[in-house]
Design a protein around this motif. Structure first.
Motif, short mmCIF file in Angstrom:
data_model
loop_
_atom_site.label_atom_id
_atom_site.label_comp_id
_atom_site.label_asym_id
_atom_site.label_seq_id
_atom_site.Cartn_x
_atom_site.Cartn_y
_atom_site.Cartn_z
N UNK A 90 -15.03 -7.52 -0.17
CA UNK A 90 -14.05 -7.60 0.91
C UNK A 90 -13.09 -6.42 0.85
N UNK A 91 -12.68 -6.03 -0.35
CA UNK A 91 -11.74 -4.91 -0.50
C UNK A 91 -12.33 -3.62 0.05
N UNK A 92 -13.57 -3.31 -0.35
CA UNK A 92 -14.16 -2.04 0.05
C UNK A 92 -14.72 -2.09 1.47
N UNK A 93 -15.10 -3.26 1.94
CA UNK A 93 -15.51 -3.39 3.34
C UNK A 93 -14.33 -3.02 4.24
N UNK A 94 -13.14 -3.44 3.87
CA UNK A 94 -11.95 -3.12 4.65
C UNK A 94 -11.58 -1.64 4.52
N UNK A 95 -11.67 -1.12 3.31
CA UNK A 95 -11.35 0.30 3.10
C UNK A 95 -12.29 1.19 3.92
N UNK A 96 -13.58 0.83 3.95
CA UNK A 96 -14.56 1.63 4.66
C UNK A 96 -14.68 1.23 6.13
N UNK A 97 -13.73 0.47 6.62
CA UNK A 97 -13.74 0.04 8.01
C UNK A 97 -12.57 0.61 8.78
N UNK A 98 -12.10 -0.13 9.76
CA UNK A 98 -11.00 0.34 10.60
C UNK A 98 -9.84 -0.63 10.61
N UNK A 99 -9.90 -1.65 9.74
CA UNK A 99 -8.81 -2.62 9.67
C UNK A 99 -7.57 -2.00 9.04
N UNK A 100 -6.43 -2.63 9.29
CA UNK A 100 -5.19 -2.18 8.67
C UNK A 100 -5.25 -2.45 7.16
N UNK A 101 -4.90 -1.45 6.38
CA UNK A 101 -4.96 -1.57 4.93
C UNK A 101 -3.67 -1.01 4.34
N UNK A 102 -3.52 -1.15 3.03
CA UNK A 102 -2.33 -0.63 2.35
C UNK A 102 -2.35 0.90 2.35
N UNK A 103 -1.23 1.50 1.99
CA UNK A 103 -1.14 2.96 1.95
C UNK A 103 -2.12 3.55 0.95
N UNK A 104 -2.26 2.89 -0.20
CA UNK A 104 -3.20 3.37 -1.21
C UNK A 104 -4.63 3.29 -0.69
#
Length: 226
Positions: free
Chosen positions: A20-34
């Protein structure tokens, strides 16, 4: 810790909390600054690799070893390549299939597989392996490179976390702040060791690149068969 255990750790991580963490990072969802910084760094790596390749890849067979959610496989297919996309994580591959379908990529153009790199079969014009070696120690990383090099008829492109004094210090600092989703080891590799391994497999280094953001560091090597 043996390399077999490292593989099991990576597999379990990317099929559970890491997915779930990397799916979000490699997607277009809003994520943390890091996470946004890592996303941007990863995209810079993809852009650099794609820039090394022709805009038209028709008739080329390309292996994307460690395809993740298909961030590279999909644009490769969009340029006309026939792609074999493989990842150790079944959940990552399933996500990649969903994204490929949403992008309108014909199933005949991307074949997906689940398994570690040693399970990849066949020969390819180009073999690409990005952001995978960081999960494995030197001996295992070199074994993976030798295996992938044997699959590459024309060229191989790999990325790895460079072993430098500054990054070693950052890694040590990071070990004091473990998080629930940070469960894989991060291994750095010396540039000279990666080059030596590829040269020993009959390749010549064509060009190199690097990407450096606040939280994402990688070296990229393209090598061609002699």
């Amino acid at each position: 810790m043996t390399s077999l255990n490292d593989k099991q750790i990576v597999k379990e991580y990317f099929n559970a909390t890491g997915f779930d963490r990397w799916r979000r990072i490699y997607g277009e969802e809003e994520v943390s600054k890091v996470q946004l910084d890592i996303r941007q760094g990863h995209q810079q790596t993809l852009d650099q690799v794609l820039g090394w390749l022709s805009d038209s890849l028709t008739s080329l067979r390309i292996c994307d070893a460690g395809c993740g959610v298909g961030s590279l496989s999909i644009p490769l297919a969009q340029r006309g390549a026939t792609v074999f996309a493989s990842d150790i994580s079944q959940k990552m591959v399933e996500e990649a299939q969903v994204r490929a379908q949403a992008a309108g990529i014909p199933t005949s153009q991307i074949q997906f597989g689940v398994g570690d790199l040693a399970g990849i079969r066949g020969d390819y014009d180009v073999v690409i392996c990005l952001d995978v070696l960081i999960h494995y120690p030197q001996a295992e990383a070199e074994a993976m490179l030798r295996y992938l090099a044997a699959r590459a008829q024309g060229r191989i492109i790999v990325s790895f976390a460079p072993k430098t004094l500054w990054l070693s210090i950052l890694k040590k600092i990071g070990e004091f702040f473990p998080g629930p989703s940070k469960t894989t080891r991060a291994y750095q590799h010396r540039y000279v060791d990666i080059v030596r391994c590829l040269v020993n497999q009959g390749f010549t280094i064509k060009r190199t690149g690097q990407v450096s953001t606040s939280f994402y560091y990688t070296r990229i090597i393209e090598a061609v068969r002699d």
